[in-house]
Scaffold this active site. Structure first.
Site, short mmCIF file in Angstrom:
data_model
loop_
_atom_site.label_atom_id
_atom_site.label_comp_id
_atom_site.label_asym_id
_atom_site.label_seq_id
_atom_site.Cartn_x
_atom_site.Cartn_y
_atom_site.Cartn_z
N LYS A 9 0.85 -1.19 0.00
CA LYS A 9 0.00 0.00 0.00
C LYS A 9 0.89 1.26 0.00
CE LYS A 9 -3.92 -2.25 2.31
NZ LYS A 9 -4.75 -2.26 3.54
N TYR A 49 -11.99 -2.83 -3.70
CA TYR A 49 -12.55 -2.93 -2.35
C TYR A 49 -14.08 -2.92 -2.35
CZ TYR A 49 -8.07 -2.44 0.15
OH TYR A 49 -6.81 -2.65 0.69
N PHE A 57 -15.39 3.03 7.38
CA PHE A 57 -13.99 3.38 7.08
C PHE A 57 -13.71 3.44 5.57
CE2 PHE A 57 -14.16 -1.25 7.75
CZ PHE A 57 -13.59 -1.73 6.58
N ARG A 85 -1.68 -14.55 3.83
CA ARG A 85 -2.41 -13.79 4.87
C ARG A 85 -1.70 -13.93 6.22
NH1 ARG A 85 -6.96 -10.44 3.94
NH2 ARG A 85 -7.92 -11.24 5.84
N THR A 91 -5.62 -7.89 10.20
CA THR A 91 -6.00 -6.58 9.63
C THR A 91 -5.55 -5.44 10.55
OG1 THR A 91 -7.89 -7.61 8.56
CG2 THR A 91 -7.96 -5.21 8.81
N ARG A 102 2.77 -6.97 9.20
CA ARG A 102 2.10 -5.91 9.97
C ARG A 102 2.58 -5.90 11.42
NH1 ARG A 102 -3.71 -7.41 7.28
NH2 ARG A 102 -3.65 -6.00 5.49
N HIS A 115 -1.69 -5.45 1.41
CA HIS A 115 -2.94 -6.15 1.13
C HIS A 115 -2.62 -7.57 0.68
CE1 HIS A 115 -6.77 -7.26 -0.71
NE2 HIS A 115 -6.04 -7.72 -1.71
N GLU A 126 -8.98 -10.39 -8.17
CA GLU A 126 -8.06 -9.27 -7.99
C GLU A 126 -6.92 -9.32 -9.02
OE1 GLU A 126 -7.02 -9.48 -3.81
OE2 GLU A 126 -9.08 -8.99 -3.21
N1 UDP Z 1 -9.64 -1.00 7.39
C1 UDP Z 1 -9.72 0.12 8.20
N2 UDP Z 1 -10.48 0.05 9.33
C2 UDP Z 1 -11.14 -1.08 9.69
C3 UDP Z 1 -11.05 -2.21 8.88
C4 UDP Z 1 -10.29 -2.13 7.72
O1 UDP Z 1 -9.14 1.15 7.88
O2 UDP Z 1 -11.80 -1.09 10.74
C5 UDP Z 1 -8.83 -0.94 6.17
C6 UDP Z 1 -7.47 -1.60 6.36
O3 UDP Z 1 -6.51 -0.86 5.61
C7 UDP Z 1 -7.71 -2.95 5.75
C8 UDP Z 1 -8.61 -2.61 4.59
O4 UDP Z 1 -9.48 -1.61 5.12
O5 UDP Z 1 -6.49 -3.57 5.35
C9 UDP Z 1 -9.43 -3.73 4.03
O6 UDP Z 1 -10.17 -4.32 5.07
P1 UDP Z 1 -10.27 -5.91 5.19
O7 UDP Z 1 -11.30 -6.23 6.23
O8 UDP Z 1 -10.43 -6.51 3.85
O9 UDP Z 1 -8.82 -6.29 5.82
P2 UDP Z 1 -7.57 -7.05 5.16
O10 UDP Z 1 -8.12 -8.08 4.22
O11 UDP Z 1 -6.75 -6.01 4.45
O12 UDP Z 1 -6.82 -7.64 6.32
MG MG Z 2 -9.49 -7.89 2.68
#
Ligand code: UDP
Ligand code: MG
Length: 150
Positions: A9, A49, A57, A85, A91, A102, A115, A126
């Site tokens: 990102k 997304y 958010f 993952r 996340t 992370r 991501h 994707e």
């Molecule tokens: N995100 C955020 N706040 C939240 C949840 C998600 O800002 O409460 C953002 C974060 O950057 C995350 C992205 O939205 O990586 C996509 O969310 P997802 O639930 O798909 O998480 P990921 O798959 O990236 O772990």
């Molecule tokens: Mg995701």
């Protein structure tokens, strides 16, 4: 061969973590299939997304993702979606174990560096979205952990 879409990102690019993230997938044994630095449009990011449209958010997420270039990659190998993952971490970086990307480099869910696709089907969606010209396969002729990939 299973494939996943991994993206550094904008914060990860700005912080110079592209090489670190590539290194971790390489050293684990996964195969790099595609790699591109690009400046996605708002529409492209909203499509990426789209499952999150409507979340509180979402506008902030799109703004964050538009703040600079990203590096998109396709990685292939055994269970690469699930293991990818795990390598990324949770996340919310505060819930991510040290040793994950992370967990080693982030503390804010809104600036979580990377991501990774969450399922084989979303990975293929994707990959088609980010690499519309297709991702050619190639044979890797090195030994990885004592195994030769076919
Ligand atoms: N995100 C955020 N706040 C939240 C949840 C998600 O800002 O409460 C953002 C974060 O950057 C995350 C992205 O939205 O990586 C996509 O969310 P997802 O639930 O798909 O998480 P990921 O798959 O990236 O772990
Ligand atoms: Mg995701």
């Amino acid at each position: 061969m299973e494939r996943t879409y991994i993206m550094v990102k904008p914060d990860g690019v700005q912080r110079g973590l592209v090489g670190e993230i590539i290194k971790r997938f390489e050293q684990r044994g996964y195969q790099l299939m595609a790699l591109e630095l690009l400046h996605p449009t708002k529409e492209h990011l909203e499509e990426h997304y789209k499952d999150l449209a409507g979340k509180p958010f979402f506008p902030g997420l799109i703004e964050y993702m538009l703040s600079g270039p990203v590096v998109g990659m396709v990685w292939a190998g055994k269970e690469v979606v699930k293991i990818g993952r795990k390598m990324l971490g949770e996340t919310n970086p505060l819930a991510s174990l040290p040793g994950s990307i992370r967990g080693d480099f982030a503390i804010d869910v809104g600036r979580n560096i990377c991501h990774g696709s969450d399922a084989v089907e979303s990975a293929e969606r994707e990959i088609a979205l980010w690499f519309p010209r297709g991702v050619p396969e190639y044979k890797r002729d090195i030994s990885v952990h004592g195994l030769i990939y076919e």
